[in-house]
Write a protein that holds these residues in place. Structure first.
Motif, PDB file in Angstrom:
ATOM      1  N   ARG A 299     -29.742 -60.260  43.199  1.00  0.00           N
ATOM      2  CA  ARG A 299     -30.276 -59.028  43.772  1.00  0.00           C
ATOM      3  C   ARG A 299     -31.600 -58.636  43.144  1.00  0.00           C
ATOM      4  NH1 ARG A 299     -25.119 -55.313  43.754  1.00  0.00           N
ATOM      5  NH2 ARG A 299     -25.625 -55.488  41.575  1.00  0.00           N
ATOM      6  N   GLN A 300     -31.786 -59.036  41.872  1.00  0.00           N
ATOM      7  CA  GLN A 300     -33.026 -58.746  41.153  1.00  0.00           C
ATOM      8  C   GLN A 300     -33.394 -57.289  41.169  1.00  0.00           C
ATOM      9  OE1 GLN A 300     -36.299 -61.370  41.255  1.00  0.00           O
ATOM     10  NE2 GLN A 300     -34.960 -62.612  40.018  1.00  0.00           N
ATOM     11  N   ARG A 301     -32.420 -56.462  40.922  1.00  0.00           N
ATOM     12  CA  ARG A 301     -32.738 -55.046  40.800  1.00  0.00           C
ATOM     13  C   ARG A 301     -33.581 -54.826  39.563  1.00  0.00           C
ATOM     14  NH1 ARG A 301     -27.040 -52.094  41.484  1.00  0.00           N
ATOM     15  NH2 ARG A 301     -26.855 -52.196  43.721  1.00  0.00           N
ATOM     16  N   PRO A 302     -34.445 -53.835  39.590  1.00  0.00           N
ATOM     17  CA  PRO A 302     -35.194 -53.562  38.359  1.00  0.00           C
ATOM     18  C   PRO A 302     -34.245 -53.114  37.261  1.00  0.00           C
ATOM     19  CG  PRO A 302     -35.583 -51.845  39.979  1.00  0.00           C
ATOM     20  CD  PRO A 302     -34.788 -52.910  40.665  1.00  0.00           C
ATOM     21  N   ARG A 303     -34.581 -53.487  36.031  1.00  0.00           N
ATOM     22  CA  ARG A 303     -33.726 -53.126  34.909  1.00  0.00           C
ATOM     23  C   ARG A 303     -33.825 -51.645  34.596  1.00  0.00           C
ATOM     24  NH1 ARG A 303     -35.132 -58.086  31.694  1.00  0.00           N
ATOM     25  NH2 ARG A 303     -37.069 -56.948  31.504  1.00  0.00           N
TER      26      ARG A 303
END
Ligand code: UDP
Ligand code: MG
Length: 322
Positions: A306-310
């Motif tokens: 998903r590569q959500r922002p951290r």
């Protein structure tokens, strides 16, 4: 990042100090005072990067005031909500511009006066220098899980450190550049830094009791952090379950053979039904455990894909010069 503030921002400083802050209004003023006093004595350009991890108290106000008083030396980031200590440090790493980066807790448990000691060690040619809390001033129930975790981390990463939990640490620019290239959403910074360091040293540092404010780590939060670490850095849990499953299967097979032979010798056993039940329970329990573990890994794959922002920054003080 399009603010134009003092000329001091144009040149990267020698040192960046990265500090995660979560509801530390009682500690920040003293921390600031002691930090500036220590860093001024170094006679090297420096910056302090405060990352407010969604504090609900006056922490951001205090950071903003420090920024006004020491413009050019203070860099502030404010998250929109609480993302955790490690994501906060990651954000600080991305903002930090120094040749050397030091991390520090905001609660004064890591005395800022120990920073020169770390820097001196780093200058000897190490890539990462960790602080090691010789006499740790925390409760027994806070120390016990740490001791276990430390042992586990040394085993899993293959790098033996006396203290993985101490956040008073110094890194060379190259190590931080590598860490900044990692986009996984859950991670444990000291272990990650070890992966990118050739020479690692530890120096004993003082550790003080937390006199103001509460520890932000509950037992549940600690367990979560370490589960993140275990599944994030190794496949050991899943291997262990695999081996255990194989062992139990072999024992079960042997037991089945024994029952067949016994049947020819003394005839069928009546209580055997119960034994079978027991075996069934062992197997279904194991399968469930194994499935749960696979689920954990799959969940992690999903999360990474998903590569959500951290983290999400709400406000930024100071220009990172990019
Ligand atoms: N911290 C943070 N976000 C969190 C929890 C902690 O930024 O969700 C910061 C906290 O303000 C402190 C440091 O991380 O500067 C270490 O936290 P704490 O002292 O509560 O942990 P402990 O010393 O009990 O391990
Ligand atoms: Mg603390």
């Amino acid at each position: 990042m399009n603010q134009s503030s003092g000329a001091a921002y144009n040149e990267p400083p020698y040192l960046s100090v990265v500090i995660p802050v979560y509801n530390e209004e009682e500690n920040l003023p003293e921390l600031g005072r002691r930090l500036f006093a220590t860093l001024d004595k170094l006679n090297q350009p420096y910056e302090i990067v405060f990352v407010d991890d969604g504090s609900s108290d006056r922490s951001w106000e205090i950071i903003s005031r420090m920024y006004q008083d020491h413009s050019g030396q203070v860099h502030g980031l404010q998250f929109i909500r609480n993302f955790g200590q490690h994501p906060a440090i990651f954000a600080g790493f991305q903002a930090a511009r120094g040749q050397v980066i030091v991390t520090l807790d905001a609660d004064l448990q890591n005395p800022p006066e120990e920073i020169p000691k770390l820097l001196a060690k780093l200058a000897e040619g190490y890539d990462t220098v960790g602080g090691w809390r010789e006499t740790r001033r925390d409760s027994f129930f806070r120390r016990l899980p740490s001791a276990f975790i430390n042992w586990l981390m040394s085993k899993v990463t293959g790098v033996h450190l006396k203290d993985y939990g101490c956040m008073l640490r110094a890194y060379r620019r190259e190590v931080i550049d590598s860490i900044n290239q990692c986009h996984e959403s859950t991670s444990f910074i000291p272990a990650l830094a070890n992966m990118f360091s050739r020479r690692i040293a530890e120096v004993p540092v003082r550790h003080e009791e937390r006199t103001r404010g509460k520890s932000k780590y509950s037992l549940v939060k600690l367990i979560r952090l370490n589960f993140d670490f275990m599944t994030g850095f190794s496949h050991l849990p899943i291997h262990a379950v695999g081996i255990l499953g194989l062992l139990i299967a072999i024992i079960g097979l042997g037991f089945g053979l024994f029952l067949i032979i016994r049947r020819f010798w003394v005839g069928p056993e009546v209580e055997g039904v119960f034994t079978l039940f027991a075996i069934l329970f062992v197997f279904s329990g194991l399968q469930m455990f194994g499935l749960a573990l696979i689920g954990e890994y799959v969940g992690r794959i999903y999360r990474e894909v998903r590569q959500r922002p951290r983290f999400v920054v709400r406000e930024e003080l100071g220009n990172s010069g990019e």
